[in-house]
Design a protein around this motif. Structure first.
Motif, short mmCIF file in Angstrom:
data_model
loop_
_atom_site.label_atom_id
_atom_site.label_comp_id
_atom_site.label_asym_id
_atom_site.label_seq_id
_atom_site.Cartn_x
_atom_site.Cartn_y
_atom_site.Cartn_z
N TYR A 282 75.90 23.84 30.83
CA TYR A 282 75.70 23.87 29.30
C TYR A 282 76.71 24.53 28.82
CZ TYR A 282 72.00 20.15 29.60
OH TYR A 282 71.27 19.13 29.82
N ARG B 298 68.85 9.82 34.12
CA ARG B 298 69.81 10.55 32.45
C ARG B 298 70.88 9.41 32.01
NH1 ARG B 298 68.69 16.03 31.43
NH2 ARG B 298 67.59 17.04 33.36
N ALA C 256 69.01 14.60 23.08
CA ALA C 256 69.36 15.12 24.48
C ALA C 256 67.87 14.91 25.12
CB ALA C 256 68.31 17.04 23.66
N GLY C 257 66.83 15.25 25.27
CA GLY C 257 66.27 14.64 26.05
C GLY C 257 65.93 13.06 25.77
N HIS D 204 76.70 14.27 23.84
CA HIS D 204 76.41 14.83 24.55
C HIS D 204 77.90 16.54 25.20
CE1 HIS D 204 72.57 12.44 25.26
NE2 HIS D 204 73.62 11.14 24.70
N LEU D 205 76.62 17.29 25.76
CA LEU D 205 77.38 17.75 26.12
C LEU D 205 78.00 18.05 27.72
CD1 LEU D 205 75.71 21.44 25.07
CD2 LEU D 205 78.07 20.86 24.74
N SER D 206 76.97 17.59 28.21
CA SER D 206 76.92 16.92 29.22
C SER D 206 77.84 16.12 29.77
CB SER D 206 75.86 17.33 30.74
OG SER D 206 74.88 16.87 30.58
N HIS E 164 66.82 9.52 26.28
CA HIS E 164 66.14 8.74 27.73
C HIS E 164 64.78 8.04 27.41
CE1 HIS E 164 70.11 10.91 29.36
NE2 HIS E 164 69.09 12.35 29.25
N ILE F 27 75.80 12.89 31.31
CA ILE F 27 75.15 11.95 31.54
C ILE F 27 75.08 11.33 32.50
CG2 ILE F 27 73.93 12.88 29.37
CD1 ILE F 27 73.84 9.71 28.59
N PRO G 89 65.90 18.60 21.29
CA PRO G 89 65.05 19.82 21.88
C PRO G 89 65.93 20.02 22.82
CG PRO G 89 64.40 17.60 22.20
CD PRO G 89 65.25 16.78 21.66
N ASN H 160 73.26 14.36 18.97
CA ASN H 160 72.48 15.13 20.56
C ASN H 160 71.20 14.95 20.58
OD1 ASN H 160 72.49 15.50 23.27
ND2 ASN H 160 73.95 17.46 22.79
N ARG I 175 74.90 12.81 36.32
CA ARG I 175 74.22 13.18 36.38
C ARG I 175 72.86 12.88 36.54
NH1 ARG I 175 72.91 17.60 31.69
NH2 ARG I 175 71.50 18.25 33.43
N LEU J 17 67.96 22.43 22.42
CA LEU J 17 69.18 22.57 21.97
C LEU J 17 69.52 24.09 21.31
CD1 LEU J 17 70.89 19.11 21.36
CD2 LEU J 17 71.56 20.95 23.36
N ARG K 96 70.63 28.77 28.24
CA ARG K 96 70.07 27.26 28.72
C ARG K 96 70.85 26.89 29.86
NH1 ARG K 96 69.17 21.44 26.35
NH2 ARG K 96 68.23 20.45 28.30
C1 DQA Z 1 71.93 16.27 26.74
C2 DQA Z 1 72.09 15.69 27.97
C3 DQA Z 1 70.65 14.83 28.00
O1 DQA Z 1 70.43 14.44 29.56
C4 DQA Z 1 69.54 16.10 28.01
O2 DQA Z 1 68.07 16.40 28.28
C5 DQA Z 1 69.83 17.35 27.37
C6 DQA Z 1 71.53 17.66 26.29
C7 DQA Z 1 73.55 17.15 26.38
O3 DQA Z 1 73.83 16.89 25.79
O4 DQA Z 1 73.95 18.06 27.63
O5 DQA Z 1 68.81 18.28 27.24
O6 DQA Z 1 71.76 15.36 25.75
#
Ligand code: DQA
Length: 146
Positions: free
Chosen positions: A22, A110, A75-76, A99-101, A79, A103, A9, A73, A106, A11, A17
Motif C-alpha cells: 500500500y 480479492r 477496502a475489505g 483501490h490502491l492495489s 469482497h 485486486i 476498514p 474504497n 492478488r 485505511l 500498513r
Molecule cells: C484495498 C484492497 C482490498 O482488497 C483490501 O482489503 C484493502 C485495501 C486497496 O485499496 O487496495 O483493505 O481496497
C-alpha cells in the motif's frame, strides 16, 4: 460539484500498513493530494474513513441530495458486504470504486468485488493515484449525466 470520498476498514493505517503493498503515504497525505486536485478542477470534496460497515452504509444512504458523486474504497468490505452493495444499488448518487492495489493480481478472494456491479466503474492498481483518477472519473460521469 461535490464528491464524497468514503474509505473503509484499515485505511486509517495507511503509511504503516503493509507498505510493500500500500506504500508509505498516509490517508491524510492522500486526502491533501486529492483536495489540491479537486480545487484545480473546481470540485468540492469531503473525505471520510471508518472501520465500521454500518457507518459506510449510513453514509452512502445520506449522500443523496448532498453529493453529486461518490468515490469509494470499501477496502475489505469490497469482497464481503452485501449490505454495502444494497446501499449503493439503492442510491441515486453514482459511485466510482477505487483501490490502491490491483485486486485482480492478488489473492483469489480479492478478485471478486461485490460492489462492482452497482458502481459506474472500477479503478485499481495505481497506488495513491487511484484517488485522483477516481476524482477524474467522478467529474466525468457527473458531467455526462448532465
Ligand atoms: C484495498 C484492497 C482490498 O482488497 C483490501 O482489503 C484493502 C485495501 C486497496 O485499496 O487496495 O483493505 O481496497
Amino acid at each position: 460539484m461535490k464528491v464524497l470520498f468514503l474509505n473503509g476498514p484499515n485505511l486509517n493505517l495507511l503509511g504503516k500498513r503493509q507498505p510493500e503493498i500500500y506504500g508509505t503515504t498516509t490517508l491524510a497525505d492522500i486526502e491533501a493530494q486529492v483536495r489540491q486536485r479537486a480545487a484545480a478542477d473546481g470540485a468540492e470534496i469531503e473525505f471520510r474513513q471508518t472501520n465500521d460497515e454500518g457507518q459506510l452504509v449510513t453514509w452512502v444512504q445520506q449522500a443523496a441530495g448532498s453529493f453529486d458523486a461518490l468515490v469509494i474504497n470499501a477496502a475489505g468490505y469490497t469482497h464481503t458486504s452485501v449490505a454495502l452493495r444494497d446501499a449503493l444499488a439503492a442510491s441515486p448518487v453514482p459511485a466510482v470504486e477505487i483501490h490502491l492495489s490491483n485486486i485482480h493480481a492478488r489473492e483469489e478472494f480479492r478478485h471478486n468485488s461485490i460492489i462492482a456491479p452497482v458502481c459506474k466503474g472500477q479503478i485499481c492498481g495505481f497506488g495513491n493515484a487511484s484517488y485522483s483518477l477516481g476524482l477524474a472519473a467522478a467529474i466525468s460521469i457527473t458531467s455526462r449525466n448532465g
